[in-house]
Design an enzyme around this catalytic site. Structure first.
Site, PDB file in Angstrom:
ATOM      1  CB  THR A 126      10.772   1.916  -5.660  1.00  0.00           C
ATOM      2  OG1 THR A 126      11.245   2.448  -6.888  1.00  0.00           O
ATOM      3  CG2 THR A 126      10.817   3.046  -4.635  1.00  0.00           C
ATOM      4  CG  ASP A 127      14.420   1.079  -9.601  1.00  0.00           C
ATOM      5  OD1 ASP A 127      13.476   1.851  -9.383  1.00  0.00           O
ATOM      6  OD2 ASP A 127      14.657   0.594 -10.739  1.00  0.00           O
ATOM      7  CE1 TYR A 130       6.368   5.662  -4.797  1.00  0.00           C
ATOM      8  CE2 TYR A 130       8.224   5.791  -6.320  1.00  0.00           C
ATOM      9  CZ  TYR A 130       7.305   5.039  -5.609  1.00  0.00           C
ATOM     10  OH  TYR A 130       7.319   3.671  -5.701  1.00  0.00           O
ATOM     11  CB  ALA A 176      -0.919  -0.002   1.222  1.00  0.00           C
ATOM     12  CB  ALA A 177       2.778   3.042  -1.550  1.00  0.00           C
ATOM     13  CG  ASN A 200       6.591  -4.252 -10.979  1.00  0.00           C
ATOM     14  OD1 ASN A 200       6.048  -5.189 -10.429  1.00  0.00           O
ATOM     15  ND2 ASN A 200       7.821  -3.879 -10.658  1.00  0.00           N
TER      16      ASN A 200
HETATM   17  P1  NAD Z   1      -0.791   1.385  -6.971  1.00  0.00           P
HETATM   18  O1  NAD Z   1      -0.814   2.863  -6.860  1.00  0.00           O
HETATM   19  O2  NAD Z   1      -1.306   0.733  -8.204  1.00  0.00           O
HETATM   20  O3  NAD Z   1      -1.606   0.751  -5.751  1.00  0.00           O
HETATM   21  C1  NAD Z   1      -1.497   1.224  -4.438  1.00  0.00           C
HETATM   22  C2  NAD Z   1      -2.612   0.594  -3.620  1.00  0.00           C
HETATM   23  O4  NAD Z   1      -2.470   1.057  -2.260  1.00  0.00           O
HETATM   24  C3  NAD Z   1      -4.017   1.017  -4.081  1.00  0.00           C
HETATM   25  O5  NAD Z   1      -4.861  -0.111  -4.141  1.00  0.00           O
HETATM   26  C4  NAD Z   1      -4.476   1.986  -3.001  1.00  0.00           C
HETATM   27  O6  NAD Z   1      -5.877   1.991  -2.815  1.00  0.00           O
HETATM   28  C5  NAD Z   1      -3.746   1.435  -1.770  1.00  0.00           C
HETATM   29  N1  NAD Z   1      -3.564   2.451  -0.728  1.00  0.00           N
HETATM   30  C6  NAD Z   1      -3.108   3.720  -0.890  1.00  0.00           C
HETATM   31  N2  NAD Z   1      -3.127   4.362   0.299  1.00  0.00           N
HETATM   32  C7  NAD Z   1      -3.599   3.476   1.222  1.00  0.00           C
HETATM   33  C8  NAD Z   1      -3.846   3.555   2.626  1.00  0.00           C
HETATM   34  N3  NAD Z   1      -3.612   4.679   3.313  1.00  0.00           N
HETATM   35  N4  NAD Z   1      -4.339   2.455   3.249  1.00  0.00           N
HETATM   36  C9  NAD Z   1      -4.581   1.315   2.566  1.00  0.00           C
HETATM   37  N5  NAD Z   1      -4.378   1.199   1.234  1.00  0.00           N
HETATM   38  C10 NAD Z   1      -3.878   2.259   0.571  1.00  0.00           C
HETATM   39  O7  NAD Z   1       0.714   0.945  -6.690  1.00  0.00           O
HETATM   40  P2  NAD Z   1       1.569  -0.222  -7.338  1.00  0.00           P
HETATM   41  O8  NAD Z   1       2.135   0.243  -8.617  1.00  0.00           O
HETATM   42  O9  NAD Z   1       0.783  -1.465  -7.278  1.00  0.00           O
HETATM   43  O10 NAD Z   1       2.770  -0.302  -6.298  1.00  0.00           O
HETATM   44  C11 NAD Z   1       2.696  -1.144  -5.155  1.00  0.00           C
HETATM   45  C12 NAD Z   1       3.948  -0.950  -4.321  1.00  0.00           C
HETATM   46  O11 NAD Z   1       5.106  -1.265  -5.095  1.00  0.00           O
HETATM   47  C13 NAD Z   1       4.148   0.477  -3.828  1.00  0.00           C
HETATM   48  O12 NAD Z   1       4.632   0.431  -2.507  1.00  0.00           O
HETATM   49  C14 NAD Z   1       5.189   1.051  -4.775  1.00  0.00           C
HETATM   50  O13 NAD Z   1       5.960   2.040  -4.140  1.00  0.00           O
HETATM   51  C15 NAD Z   1       6.013  -0.182  -5.075  1.00  0.00           C
HETATM   52  N6  NAD Z   1       6.670  -0.154  -6.391  1.00  0.00           N
HETATM   53  C16 NAD Z   1       5.944  -0.038  -7.533  1.00  0.00           C
HETATM   54  C17 NAD Z   1       6.590  -0.048  -8.766  1.00  0.00           C
HETATM   55  C18 NAD Z   1       5.833   0.035 -10.068  1.00  0.00           C
HETATM   56  O14 NAD Z   1       6.452  -0.014 -11.137  1.00  0.00           O
HETATM   57  N7  NAD Z   1       4.517   0.116 -10.066  1.00  0.00           N
HETATM   58  C19 NAD Z   1       7.985  -0.139  -8.828  1.00  0.00           C
HETATM   59  C20 NAD Z   1       8.691  -0.229  -7.631  1.00  0.00           C
HETATM   60  C21 NAD Z   1       8.028  -0.262  -6.429  1.00  0.00           C
END
Ligand code: NAD
Ligand code: TYD
Length: 358
Positions: free
Chosen positions: A135-136, A161, A84-85, A191
């Site tokens: 994340t990287d 971020y 979650a983020a 991703n």
């Molecule tokens: P996303 O934005 O698609 O999903 C985030 C989810 O977190 C959503 O479902 C949202 O409703 C939930 N959320 C947000 N605030 C919340 C809260 N206060 N309480 C509960 N739920 C909450 O993100 P993603 O792309 O799936 O990324 C997931 C994780 O992976 C994150 O921590 C992100 O930093 C990390 N990440 C993502 C990538 C990428 O390429 N997408 C790369 C590296 C790391």
């Protein structure tokens, strides 16, 4: 049977992780998905698992102390997979505050609840683990074409971020160092795959191209990202959760570096290759849609991960080449245009107008 608490399970990677785990390891796990359902959270992604006995959704804010503690008091949680983020760099540049609340304070709250529930007089209950999905981007940026991020690379985040994610990582590290809290941190590259919200490069370009809209490339288009197919990431997280050495950081990436302009060009070409000859959208799609726009503030030039440690210790390697992953991704969006239509209605339109003036 282990109980996994997955936070942010309705988002892009979280929902792919739940679907992946339910398909591959469903006999071994129970999943509790905790998500507040921001604009990025979508329960529609999880329709195929919602009726399963070993899956449960709870609409909870990870910043809500009482609600999060209550989950740990009610269920015997074995693994926390913390996705979650707030996850989009451009949004963080416009509104950093919510990134600190969710990514930093939310992580602290989760750490405290897990620690309280798992600790015993002489340590922790056996076989408990917390995974911080990072994340990287916490490593900052590589300035030239050479070099990689290693787990030992100093943290040097640039965007609000990545600063919020680095802060959360440091909190996790402090819990490992101070309280011997059983945790791992994973740091993955960009991703891509099904269910990604169209604020991120790949789904935004697919959606715009299919609608004959301009394709906004920031700056020169020469910035480089290392792309990882989401299922490969899911397997890596599972391996770290089950076999990673406590307290360790694992980089997850695949030597799949591409310039942004290469990605956009490939999306156009692949769409034209995959759409049937009679599909009228073919007429809308061309390289002329590419439009260079003002660069992102503080735009990191290049990210590249060295995944040597996870390969050596856990035997993980990505198995999906980009040429295959991009086809799987485009095929999913073509089959799920109704999903795209629903998520781009309403608030997305305002977001798009504010972000892009083309
Ligand atoms: P996303 O934005 O698609 O999903 C985030 C989810 O977190 C959503 O479902 C949202 O409703 C939930 N959320 C947000 N605030 C919340 C809260 N206060 N309480 C509960 N739920 C909450 O993100 P993603 O792309 O799936 O990324 C997931 C994780 O992976 C994150 O921590 C992100 O930093 C990390 N990440 C993502 C990538 C990428 O390429 N997408 C790369 C590296 C790391
Ligand atoms: P993004 O998908 O937002 O991921 P991140 O910033 O976390 O790496 O962006 C990937 C790259 O694509 C990044 O260099 C910024 C660029 N980009 C564009 O050129 N145009 C766009 O409309 C978007 C969203 C991103």
């Amino acid at each position: 049977m282990k109980t996994y608490l997955v936070t942010g399970g309705a988002g892009f990677i979280g929902s792919n992780f739940i679907l992946y785990m339910m398909k591959k390891y469903k006999k071994d796990i129970r999943i509790i998905n905790v998500d507040i359902l921001t604009y990025a959270g979508n329960l529609e992604n999880l329709k195929s698992v919602e009726a399963m006995d070993n899956y449960k959704f709870m609409k909870v804010d990870i910043c809500d102390k009482e609600a999060v503690l209550n989950i740990f008091n009610t269920y015997d949680i074995d693994r926390v997979i913390h996705f979650a983020a707030e996850s989009h760099v451009d949004r963080s540049i416009r509104n950093p505050e919510v990134f600190v609340n969710t990514n930093v304070l939310g992580t602290l709250n989760l750490l405290n609840a897990a620690k309280l529930s798992w600790e015993t007089e002489d340590g922790y209950l056996p076989d408990k683990k917390y995974i911080q999905v990072s994340t990287d981007e916490v490593y900052g940026a590589l300035e030239g074409e050479e070099g990689f991020f290693y787990e030992t690379t100093p943290l040097d985040p640039h965007s609000p971020y990545s600063a919020s994610k680095a802060s959360a990582d440091l909190l996790v590290k402090s819990y490992v160092d101070t309280y011997h809290f059983p945790a791992n941190i994973t740091r993955c590259s960009n991703n891509y795959g099904p269910y990604q919200f169209p604020e991120k490069l790949i789904p935004l370009m697919i959606n715009n191209a299919l609608n004959g809209k301009k394709l906004p490339v920031y700056g020169t288009g020469m910035n480089v990202r290392d792309w990882l197919y989401v299922d490969d990431h899911c397997e890596a997280i599972y391996l770290v959760a089950e076999k990673g050495r406590i307290g360790e950081v694992y980089n997850i990436g695949g030597h799949n570096e591409k310039k942004n302009i290469e990605i956009v060009t490939m999306i156009i070409d692949t769409l034209l290759e995959m759409l049937p000859k009679e599909d009228s959208r073919r007429e809308l799609i061309s390289h002329d849609l590419i439009t260079y726009v003002e660069d992102r503030k503080g735009h990191d030039f290049r990210y590249a991960i060295a995944p040597d440690k996870i390969k050596e210790e856990l035997g993980w390697e990505p198995v999906t080449p980009f040429s295959q992953g991009i086809k799987l991704t485009i095929a999913w969006y073509l089959e799920n245009m109704d999903w795209m239509e629903r998520v781009t209605k309403g608030e997305y339109q305002n977001y798009y107008k504010t972000m892009y003036s083309i």
